[in-house]
Scaffold this motif. Structure first.
Motif, PDB file in Angstrom:
ATOM      1  N   GLY A 138      98.788  45.605  99.478  1.00 47.63           N
ATOM      2  CA  GLY A 138      98.670  44.182  99.772  1.00 47.63           C
ATOM      3  C   GLY A 138      97.315  43.589  99.455  1.00 47.63           C
ATOM      4  O   GLY A 138      97.118  42.379  99.569  1.00 47.63           O
ATOM      5  N   TYR A 139      96.363  44.434  99.063  1.00 49.67           N
ATOM      6  CA  TYR A 139      95.015  43.965  98.752  1.00 49.67           C
ATOM      7  C   TYR A 139      95.073  43.097  97.507  1.00 49.67           C
ATOM      8  O   TYR A 139      95.380  43.556  96.416  1.00 49.67           O
ATOM      9  CB  TYR A 139      94.077  45.157  98.555  1.00 49.67           C
ATOM     10  N   ASP A 140      94.778  41.838  97.686  1.00 46.12           N
ATOM     11  CA  ASP A 140      94.902  40.851  96.610  1.00 46.12           C
ATOM     12  C   ASP A 140      93.553  40.644  95.940  1.00 46.12           C
ATOM     13  O   ASP A 140      92.574  40.283  96.599  1.00 46.12           O
ATOM     14  CB  ASP A 140      95.417  39.537  97.198  1.00 46.12           C
ATOM     15  N   THR A 141      93.528  40.899  94.664  1.00 50.86           N
ATOM     16  CA  THR A 141      92.291  40.683  93.931  1.00 50.86           C
ATOM     17  C   THR A 141      92.600  40.251  92.508  1.00 50.86           C
ATOM     18  O   THR A 141      93.571  40.688  91.910  1.00 50.86           O
ATOM     19  CB  THR A 141      91.412  41.950  93.911  1.00 50.86           C
ATOM     20  N   ASP A 142      91.757  39.394  91.998  1.00 43.10           N
ATOM     21  CA  ASP A 142      91.885  39.012  90.601  1.00 43.10           C
ATOM     22  C   ASP A 142      90.752  39.608  89.767  1.00 43.10           C
ATOM     23  O   ASP A 142      90.638  39.357  88.585  1.00 43.10           O
ATOM     24  CB  ASP A 142      91.924  37.489  90.446  1.00 43.10           C
ATOM     25  N   ARG A 143      89.933  40.428  90.402  1.00 47.30           N
ATOM     26  CA  ARG A 143      88.828  41.078  89.695  1.00 47.30           C
ATOM     27  C   ARG A 143      89.309  42.413  89.142  1.00 47.30           C
ATOM     28  O   ARG A 143      89.864  43.229  89.869  1.00 47.30           O
ATOM     29  CB  ARG A 143      87.660  41.313  90.647  1.00 47.30           C
ATOM     30  N   GLU A 144      89.060  42.647  87.866  1.00 48.69           N
ATOM     31  CA  GLU A 144      89.539  43.864  87.210  1.00 48.69           C
ATOM     32  C   GLU A 144      88.980  45.129  87.859  1.00 48.69           C
ATOM     33  O   GLU A 144      89.708  46.098  88.068  1.00 48.69           O
ATOM     34  CB  GLU A 144      89.178  43.834  85.731  1.00 48.69           C
ATOM     35  N   ASP A 145      87.680  45.134  88.204  1.00 47.52           N
ATOM     36  CA  ASP A 145      87.097  46.332  88.799  1.00 47.52           C
ATOM     37  C   ASP A 145      87.750  46.661  90.136  1.00 47.52           C
ATOM     38  O   ASP A 145      87.978  47.824  90.458  1.00 47.52           O
ATOM     39  CB  ASP A 145      85.582  46.189  88.944  1.00 47.52           C
ATOM     40  N   GLN A 146      88.097  45.656  90.919  1.00 49.27           N
ATOM     41  CA  GLN A 146      88.752  45.886  92.200  1.00 49.27           C
ATOM     42  C   GLN A 146      90.202  46.341  92.012  1.00 49.27           C
ATOM     43  O   GLN A 146      90.697  47.172  92.757  1.00 49.27           O
ATOM     44  CB  GLN A 146      88.677  44.636  93.074  1.00 49.27           C
ATOM     45  N   SER A 147      90.875  45.821  91.002  1.00 51.14           N
ATOM     46  CA  SER A 147      92.248  46.263  90.706  1.00 51.14           C
ATOM     47  C   SER A 147      92.262  47.735  90.303  1.00 51.14           C
ATOM     48  O   SER A 147      93.146  48.489  90.727  1.00 51.14           O
ATOM     49  CB  SER A 147      92.857  45.413  89.589  1.00 51.14           C
ATOM     50  N   GLY A 165      83.428  42.600 121.263  1.00 52.44           N
ATOM     51  CA  GLY A 165      84.029  41.306 120.961  1.00 52.44           C
ATOM     52  C   GLY A 165      83.944  40.881 119.504  1.00 52.44           C
ATOM     53  O   GLY A 165      84.092  39.697 119.192  1.00 52.44           O
ATOM     54  N   LEU A 166      83.713  41.826 118.601  1.00 47.18           N
ATOM     55  CA  LEU A 166      83.738  41.502 117.174  1.00 47.18           C
ATOM     56  C   LEU A 166      85.151  41.078 116.783  1.00 47.18           C
ATOM     57  O   LEU A 166      86.131  41.543 117.361  1.00 47.18           O
ATOM     58  CB  LEU A 166      83.331  42.723 116.339  1.00 47.18           C
ATOM     59  N   THR A 167      85.258  40.234 115.768  1.00 49.19           N
ATOM     60  CA  THR A 167      86.554  39.760 115.274  1.00 49.19           C
ATOM     61  C   THR A 167      86.594  39.927 113.762  1.00 49.19           C
ATOM     62  O   THR A 167      85.737  39.382 113.057  1.00 49.19           O
ATOM     63  CB  THR A 167      86.758  38.265 115.619  1.00 49.19           C
ATOM     64  N   LEU A 168      87.586  40.683 113.272  1.00 46.69           N
ATOM     65  CA  LEU A 168      87.720  40.834 111.826  1.00 46.69           C
ATOM     66  C   LEU A 168      88.092  39.514 111.183  1.00 46.69           C
ATOM     67  O   LEU A 168      88.909  38.760 111.737  1.00 46.69           O
ATOM     68  CB  LEU A 168      88.799  41.860 111.480  1.00 46.69           C
ATOM     69  N   LEU A 169      87.519  39.238 110.026  1.00 46.66           N
ATOM     70  CA  LEU A 169      87.933  38.059 109.262  1.00 46.66           C
ATOM     71  C   LEU A 169      89.384  38.261 108.828  1.00 46.66           C
ATOM     72  O   LEU A 169      89.777  39.372 108.465  1.00 46.66           O
ATOM     73  CB  LEU A 169      87.066  37.879 108.022  1.00 46.66           C
ATOM     74  N   PRO A 170      90.168  37.210 108.851  1.00 41.82           N
ATOM     75  CA  PRO A 170      91.563  37.340 108.400  1.00 41.82           C
ATOM     76  C   PRO A 170      91.631  37.610 106.900  1.00 41.82           C
ATOM     77  O   PRO A 170      90.679  37.360 106.162  1.00 41.82           O
ATOM     78  CB  PRO A 170      92.174  35.980 108.747  1.00 41.82           C
ATOM     79  N   GLY A 171      92.761  38.151 106.488  1.00 43.30           N
ATOM     80  CA  GLY A 171      92.975  38.375 105.061  1.00 43.30           C
ATOM     81  C   GLY A 171      92.801  39.815 104.617  1.00 43.30           C
ATOM     82  O   GLY A 171      92.856  40.095 103.426  1.00 43.30           O
ATOM     83  N   GLY A 172      92.566  40.729 105.543  1.00 38.57           N
ATOM     84  CA  GLY A 172      92.439  42.138 105.176  1.00 38.57           C
ATOM     85  C   GLY A 172      91.074  42.474 104.617  1.00 38.57           C
ATOM     86  O   GLY A 172      90.096  41.758 104.845  1.00 38.57           O
ATOM     87  N   PRO A 173      90.993  43.572 103.866  1.00 36.85           N
ATOM     88  CA  PRO A 173      89.695  44.007 103.342  1.00 36.85           C
ATOM     89  C   PRO A 173      89.063  42.947 102.442  1.00 36.85           C
ATOM     90  O   PRO A 173      89.757  42.201 101.752  1.00 36.85           O
ATOM     91  CB  PRO A 173      90.040  45.252 102.516  1.00 36.85           C
ATOM     92  N   VAL A 174      87.735  42.930 102.451  1.00 32.33           N
ATOM     93  CA  VAL A 174      86.976  42.027 101.588  1.00 32.33           C
ATOM     94  C   VAL A 174      86.746  42.682 100.228  1.00 32.33           C
ATOM     95  O   VAL A 174      86.854  42.021  99.196  1.00 32.33           O
ATOM     96  CB  VAL A 174      85.630  41.654 102.251  1.00 32.33           C
ATOM     97  N   ARG A 175      86.463  43.986 100.242  1.00 33.34           N
ATOM     98  CA  ARG A 175      86.164  44.717  98.998  1.00 33.34           C
ATOM     99  C   ARG A 175      86.539  46.180  99.151  1.00 33.34           C
ATOM    100  O   ARG A 175      86.706  46.685 100.258  1.00 33.34           O
ATOM    101  CB  ARG A 175      84.670  44.660  98.656  1.00 33.34           C
ATOM    102  N   LEU A 176      86.569  46.847  98.009  1.00 34.13           N
ATOM    103  CA  LEU A 176      86.675  48.303  97.936  1.00 34.13           C
ATOM    104  C   LEU A 176      85.410  48.798  97.244  1.00 34.13           C
ATOM    105  O   LEU A 176      84.898  48.148  96.337  1.00 34.13           O
ATOM    106  CB  LEU A 176      87.903  48.727  97.125  1.00 34.13           C
ATOM    107  N   ASP A 177      84.904  49.956  97.682  1.00 30.92           N
ATOM    108  CA  ASP A 177      83.716  50.523  97.050  1.00 30.92           C
ATOM    109  C   ASP A 177      83.828  52.042  97.053  1.00 30.92           C
ATOM    110  O   ASP A 177      83.961  52.658  98.105  1.00 30.92           O
ATOM    111  CB  ASP A 177      82.448  50.098  97.788  1.00 30.92           C
ATOM    112  N   ARG A 178      83.769  52.626  95.878  1.00 28.59           N
ATOM    113  CA  ARG A 178      83.850  54.086  95.715  1.00 28.59           C
ATOM    114  C   ARG A 178      82.454  54.586  95.386  1.00 28.59           C
ATOM    115  O   ARG A 178      81.823  54.118  94.432  1.00 28.59           O
ATOM    116  CB  ARG A 178      84.820  54.414  94.579  1.00 28.59           C
ATOM    117  N   HIS A 179      81.967  55.547  96.189  1.00 25.71           N
ATOM    118  CA  HIS A 179      80.631  56.075  95.925  1.00 25.71           C
ATOM    119  C   HIS A 179      80.600  57.585  96.139  1.00 25.71           C
ATOM    120  O   HIS A 179      81.304  58.109  96.997  1.00 25.71           O
ATOM    121  CB  HIS A 179      79.570  55.362  96.776  1.00 25.71           C
ATOM    122  N   PRO A 180      79.792  58.282  95.330  1.00 26.01           N
ATOM    123  CA  PRO A 180      79.715  59.743  95.443  1.00 26.01           C
ATOM    124  C   PRO A 180      78.982  60.156  96.709  1.00 26.01           C
ATOM    125  O   PRO A 180      78.098  59.447  97.199  1.00 26.01           O
ATOM    126  CB  PRO A 180      78.932  60.155  94.198  1.00 26.01           C
TER     127      PRO A 180
END
Length: 181
Positions: A13-22, A103-118
């Protein structure tokens, strides 16, 4: 539903129009398809992690932790635990534990980004699913055992202290906040 199943649904369901995120989304989904243990630290091929950038949009700032082991300014986050029922709950648990803010509240819309790191062996990759959470008015942070320091930074100062992945997360979070207005 298992945490693994939740992660697959979140990523599909992660919606992105950025190629690197896809491409990253596909990498994460392929990893989970090939590794039933891909949510856990014990998975030698790498594993998903969950993080959340704590933000105070009213004051235009983010809370970063100086990670004890890495000695870098980062968002709050870490490994999924057996008690986590969803990626979002793992991100919230980590953000709450490492910031000391209730009392933190997640922003709606799911994840903001994905990041893969070694990361060092025996595992090889963190496949981080990055959320953002707003702090309640008057929140007071509390440093955790995992941190050397905990500090609020104005948005425009993050690039001077953090790496490019954190800068991209701040940019994505700010864009998400703008969409919500």
């Amino acid at each position: 539903m298992s945490l693994h199943d939740d992660a697959v649904l979140v990523l599909k369901g992660y919606d992105t129009d950025r190629e690197d995120q896809s491409e990253l989304r596909r990498t994460y989904l392929d990893h989970l398809a090939g590794h039933p243990d891909g949510m856990w630290k014990a998975c030698g091929a790498g594993h998903l992690t969950a993080s959340a950038l704590v933000v105070d949009p009213e004051r235009g700032r983010v809370l970063l932790t100086l990670h004890r082991k890495l000695q870098m300014w980062l968002q709050m986050g870490g490994h999924c635990e057996p008690q986590d029922s969803t990626l979002a709950s793992a991100a919230m648990r980590e953000a709450t534990e490492e910031s000391g803010i209730a009392g933190l509240t997640l922003l709606p819309g799911g994840p903001v980004r994905l990041d893969r790191h070694p990361i060092p062996a025996p595992c090889h990759w963190h496949l981080d699913v990055q959320y953002a959470a707003t702090a309640p008015a008057g929140a007071t942070e509390q440093i955790s055992e995992e941190s050397l320091d905990l500090r609020w930074f104005p948005y425009d100062e993050v690039a001077g202290v953090a790496d490019a992945s954190v800068v991209r997360l701040v940019e994505g979070t700010r864009a998400r906040l703008e969409q919500g207005r």
